[in-house]
Design a protein around this motif. Structure first.
Motif, PDB file in Angstrom:
ATOM      1  N   VAL A 170     115.049 114.206  83.093  1.00  7.48           N
ATOM      2  CA  VAL A 170     114.130 115.321  83.337  1.00  7.48           C
ATOM      3  C   VAL A 170     114.862 116.658  83.168  1.00  7.48           C
ATOM      4  O   VAL A 170     114.368 117.578  82.498  1.00  7.48           O
ATOM      5  N   LEU A 171     116.040 116.773  83.754  1.00  8.50           N
ATOM      6  CA  LEU A 171     116.788 118.027  83.663  1.00  8.50           C
ATOM      7  C   LEU A 171     117.198 118.326  82.225  1.00  8.50           C
ATOM      8  O   LEU A 171     117.119 119.466  81.764  1.00  8.50           O
ATOM      9  N   ARG A 172     117.630 117.289  81.516  1.00  9.73           N
ATOM     10  CA  ARG A 172     118.116 117.486  80.145  1.00  9.73           C
ATOM     11  C   ARG A 172     116.999 117.931  79.213  1.00  9.73           C
ATOM     12  O   ARG A 172     117.218 118.720  78.283  1.00  9.73           O
ATOM     13  N   ARG A 173     115.777 117.452  79.469  1.00  7.37           N
ATOM     14  CA  ARG A 173     114.671 117.721  78.546  1.00  7.37           C
ATOM     15  C   ARG A 173     113.761 118.854  79.005  1.00  7.37           C
ATOM     16  O   ARG A 173     112.786 119.174  78.329  1.00  7.37           O
ATOM     17  N   THR A 174     114.079 119.453  80.139  1.00  6.24           N
ATOM     18  CA  THR A 174     113.283 120.587  80.614  1.00  6.24           C
ATOM     19  C   THR A 174     113.751 121.862  79.912  1.00  6.24           C
ATOM     20  O   THR A 174     114.950 122.173  79.904  1.00  6.24           O
ATOM     21  N   ARG A 175     112.813 122.581  79.329  1.00  7.99           N
ATOM     22  CA  ARG A 175     113.166 123.830  78.651  1.00  7.99           C
ATOM     23  C   ARG A 175     113.403 124.920  79.679  1.00  7.99           C
ATOM     24  O   ARG A 175     112.554 125.162  80.545  1.00  7.99           O
ATOM     25  N   GLY A 176     114.529 125.567  79.561  1.00  2.29           N
ATOM     26  CA  GLY A 176     114.862 126.611  80.518  1.00  2.29           C
ATOM     27  C   GLY A 176     115.275 126.007  81.851  1.00  2.29           C
ATOM     28  O   GLY A 176     115.600 124.822  81.959  1.00  2.29           O
ATOM     29  N   ALA A 177     115.257 126.846  82.884  1.00  2.00           N
ATOM     30  CA  ALA A 177     115.646 126.392  84.211  1.00  2.00           C
ATOM     31  C   ALA A 177     114.573 125.472  84.783  1.00  2.00           C
ATOM     32  O   ALA A 177     113.375 125.730  84.622  1.00  2.00           O
ATOM     33  N   PRO A 178     114.967 124.391  85.460  1.00  2.00           N
ATOM     34  CA  PRO A 178     113.962 123.510  86.075  1.00  2.00           C
ATOM     35  C   PRO A 178     113.259 124.223  87.215  1.00  2.00           C
ATOM     36  O   PRO A 178     113.816 125.153  87.824  1.00  2.00           O
ATOM     37  N   PRO A 179     112.035 123.824  87.558  1.00  2.00           N
ATOM     38  CA  PRO A 179     111.339 124.423  88.703  1.00  2.00           C
ATOM     39  C   PRO A 179     112.192 124.274  89.963  1.00  2.00           C
ATOM     40  O   PRO A 179     112.915 123.281  90.118  1.00  2.00           O
ATOM     41  N   PRO A 180     112.121 125.240  90.878  1.00  2.63           N
ATOM     42  CA  PRO A 180     112.962 125.190  92.083  1.00  2.63           C
ATOM     43  C   PRO A 180     112.891 123.871  92.860  1.00  2.63           C
ATOM     44  O   PRO A 180     113.940 123.372  93.289  1.00  2.63           O
ATOM     45  N   PRO A 181     111.695 123.256  93.047  1.00  5.85           N
ATOM     46  CA  PRO A 181     111.691 121.984  93.794  1.00  5.85           C
ATOM     47  C   PRO A 181     112.496 120.880  93.091  1.00  5.85           C
ATOM     48  O   PRO A 181     113.182 120.091  93.746  1.00  5.85           O
ATOM     49  N   ILE A 182     112.425 120.850  91.750  1.00  5.07           N
ATOM     50  CA  ILE A 182     113.187 119.854  91.001  1.00  5.07           C
ATOM     51  C   ILE A 182     114.683 120.144  91.097  1.00  5.07           C
ATOM     52  O   ILE A 182     115.500 119.235  91.304  1.00  5.07           O
ATOM     53  N   ALA A 183     115.046 121.409  90.954  1.00  2.00           N
ATOM     54  CA  ALA A 183     116.459 121.773  91.042  1.00  2.00           C
ATOM     55  C   ALA A 183     117.026 121.438  92.416  1.00  2.00           C
ATOM     56  O   ALA A 183     118.156 120.947  92.543  1.00  2.00           O
ATOM     57  N   GLU A 184     116.234 121.668  93.458  1.00  2.00           N
ATOM     58  CA  GLU A 184     116.698 121.365  94.820  1.00  2.00           C
ATOM     59  C   GLU A 184     116.865 119.866  95.025  1.00  2.00           C
ATOM     60  O   GLU A 184     117.874 119.418  95.606  1.00  2.00           O
ATOM     61  N   LEU A 185     115.897 119.078  94.541  1.00  2.00           N
ATOM     62  CA  LEU A 185     116.016 117.633  94.679  1.00  2.00           C
ATOM     63  C   LEU A 185     117.212 117.118  93.891  1.00  2.00           C
ATOM     64  O   LEU A 185     117.962 116.258  94.373  1.00  2.00           O
ATOM     65  N   ALA A 186     117.408 117.636  92.688  1.00  2.00           N
ATOM     66  CA  ALA A 186     118.558 117.219  91.880  1.00  2.00           C
ATOM     67  C   ALA A 186     119.868 117.513  92.607  1.00  2.00           C
ATOM     68  O   ALA A 186     120.809 116.712  92.580  1.00  2.00           O
ATOM     69  N   GLU A 187     119.921 118.655  93.284  1.00  2.00           N
ATOM     70  CA  GLU A 187     121.123 119.018  94.022  1.00  2.00           C
ATOM     71  C   GLU A 187     121.350 118.040  95.170  1.00  2.00           C
ATOM     72  O   GLU A 187     122.477 117.585  95.413  1.00  2.00           O
ATOM     73  N   HIS A 188     120.287 117.683  95.887  1.00  2.00           N
ATOM     74  CA  HIS A 188     120.404 116.710  96.975  1.00  2.00           C
ATOM     75  C   HIS A 188     120.873 115.354  96.446  1.00  2.00           C
ATOM     76  O   HIS A 188     121.617 114.633  97.125  1.00  2.00           O
ATOM     77  N   MET A 189     120.406 115.006  95.252  1.00  2.00           N
ATOM     78  CA  MET A 189     120.780 113.719  94.662  1.00  2.00           C
ATOM     79  C   MET A 189     122.193 113.727  94.091  1.00  2.00           C
ATOM     80  O   MET A 189     122.757 112.669  93.827  1.00  2.00           O
ATOM     81  N   GLY A 190     122.746 114.914  93.881  1.00  2.00           N
ATOM     82  CA  GLY A 190     124.058 115.004  93.254  1.00  2.00           C
ATOM     83  C   GLY A 190     124.002 114.860  91.758  1.00  2.00           C
ATOM     84  O   GLY A 190     124.975 114.474  91.120  1.00  2.00           O
ATOM     85  N   VAL A 191     122.826 115.184  91.169  1.00  2.00           N
ATOM     86  CA  VAL A 191     122.654 115.099  89.725  1.00  2.00           C
ATOM     87  C   VAL A 191     122.841 116.487  89.136  1.00  2.00           C
ATOM     88  O   VAL A 191     122.141 117.421  89.548  1.00  2.00           O
ATOM     89  N   GLY A 192     123.745 116.612  88.201  1.00  2.00           N
ATOM     90  CA  GLY A 192     124.042 117.923  87.626  1.00  2.00           C
ATOM     91  C   GLY A 192     122.996 118.381  86.639  1.00  2.00           C
ATOM     92  O   GLY A 192     122.350 117.574  85.972  1.00  2.00           O
TER      93      GLY A 192
END
Length: 408
Positions: free
Chosen positions: A385-407
């Motif tokens: 999802v992060l790799r294929r999202t154009r531009g910055a991911p939406p804040p909820p996705i970015a926050e969840l990714a951070e919690h998951m430890g996914v760069g």
């Protein structure tokens, strides 16, 4: 993304292991002052020999000391860590029943207490609280093994039945967390114990755990064959004569067989097995939880969607998802719902809809965070999802990714 200094990472893991600076220093053969300076960044850690020694004492991979900020991965790391894996492995390697063969077993825990503990563990699993469960598993395994070794007479079968369930719980959660070989070991033990408990249905459910572990290890074909073989053995002469427990276990064997068939791309076998499971689900009439299977008409549809994803047909998976009645879906336990939402996230990713894939991950995280934050397959989906999202991911996705430890 800025990284913490290595000294801070050492301090993090020392604290997690509940070691004081003095205890850590003593084990390392250094002074407390030396440890304090390292953790504050006053003294550099530039010798790999010392780093490996520190990693060994803290029981972590040295890459965790050299890698990303562990505090930014708290949720993912709280799922299970190496010391918890080793404790579970040590509990699985006990052979209390063999020791009891030669010597009198110590006084076992009361069976009433064991029943309550096992039921609580099942609910902990089905509510998706994997971190809590992995921390409780070593003691639960030891207690169940002690009970199995210590009781005889009329209580012997019940003690074996409880131990078989504990092995199944361990196998299920270990597989989800990526510890597939340990999951297979626990499941294999559950099959042997089920035979001593003289319960064919318990053995049938144990078979699904073994086969799930085999699929996770890339052995889908033997998993398919075993599921179908045991399903055929458990199938009653006429389905209309079957009791709800037998229907549930029989149906679950067919569902897991269908999932194994999907993994090897055998779509015709998938459909045949779903047809059989559908007959059992129709006769059962509703979603029930006999032998902790959650089997029923709605769970059948969840497996249909999951099989479509395994076959690479994300569009079909999404279509099935959209036709599942919402009240029936919401009545399922959190693990089942979150697991399904993860499957649908994979389905949306397959058809290029990364926005909805991310939304499914967020919905699953709200239901059962461990199902999303702890599972390697969820990390793969989030990375996609992060790799294929154009531009910055939406804040909820970015926050969840951070919690998951996914760069990002």
């Amino acid at each position: 993304m800025d990284e913490l200094p290595i000294g801070r990472r050492v301090a993090y893991w020392r604290s997690r292991r509940k070691m004081s600076q003095q205890v850590f220093a003593d084990r390392l053969g250094k002074s407390k002052s030396w440890v304090d300076k390292v953790e504050r960044g006053v003294r550099r850690l530039d010798k790999f020999s010392v780093l490996y020694e520190i990693a060994d004492i803290l029981q972590v991979d040295v890459q965790l000391l050299l890698g990303k900020d562990p505090e930014r991965r708290t949720d993912a790391l709280n799922c299970i860590d190496q010391i918890e894996v080793q404790e579970i492995r040590a509990a699985l390697e006990r052979y209390d029943s063999m020791s009891a063969y030669f010597d009198a077993a110590p006084y076992p825990p009361p069976l009433d207490d064991m029943r309550k503990a096992v039921n609580h563990a099942w609910l902990t699993y089905q509510y998706g609280r994997y971190g809590m469960l992995t921390r409780a598993l070593p003691k639960l395994l030891r207690d169940a093994q002690s009970a199995d070794a210590g009781y005889g007479g009329d209580q012997e079968r019940e003690a074996a039945h409880l131990l078989g369930q504990v092995y199944q719980i361990a196998s299920s959660v270990l597989r989800k967390l990526g510890e597939c070989e340990l999951a297979w070991l626990a499941a294999d033990r559950s099959m042997a114990v089920a035979q001593r408990a003289d319960d064919q249905l318990l053995a049938g459910v144990a078979t699904t755990r073994v086969c799930n572990a085999l699929v996770a290890m890339g052995r889908a074909r033997p998993a398919l064959e075993l599921n179908v073989t045991i399903a055929n053995r458990l199938a009653p002469g006429g389905l209309h004569d079957a009791d709800p427990e037998r229907l549930s276990v029989y149906g679950m064997l067919l569902l897991q067989g269908a999932m194994a068939a999907a993994r090897i791309g055998d779509s015709s076998t998938v459909e045949d097995l779903f047809t059989g499971a559908g007959e059992a689900a129709t006769l059962l009439g509703s979603d029930q939880n006999h032998y902790w299977t959650s089997f029923g008409p709605t769970n059948l549809e969840l497996h249909r969607a999951a099989a479509a994803v395994e076959l690479g047909d994300g569009g079909r998976a999404v279509e099935i998802h959209q036709h599942i009645p919402e009240p029936a879906f919401n009545a399922l336990l959190p693990e089942r719902r979150a697991h399904h939402l993860l499957d649908i996230a994979r389905g949306y990713a397959q058809i290029g809809d990364v926005a909805n894939a991310g939304e499914m991950l967020l919905r699953g995280d709200r239901l059962a965070p461990s199902e999303i934050r702890c599972r390697p397959i969820a990390h793969e989906v989030m990375s996609d999802v992060l790799r294929r999202t154009r531009g910055a991911p939406p804040p909820p996705i970015a926050e969840l990714a951070e919690h998951m430890g996914v760069g990002v």
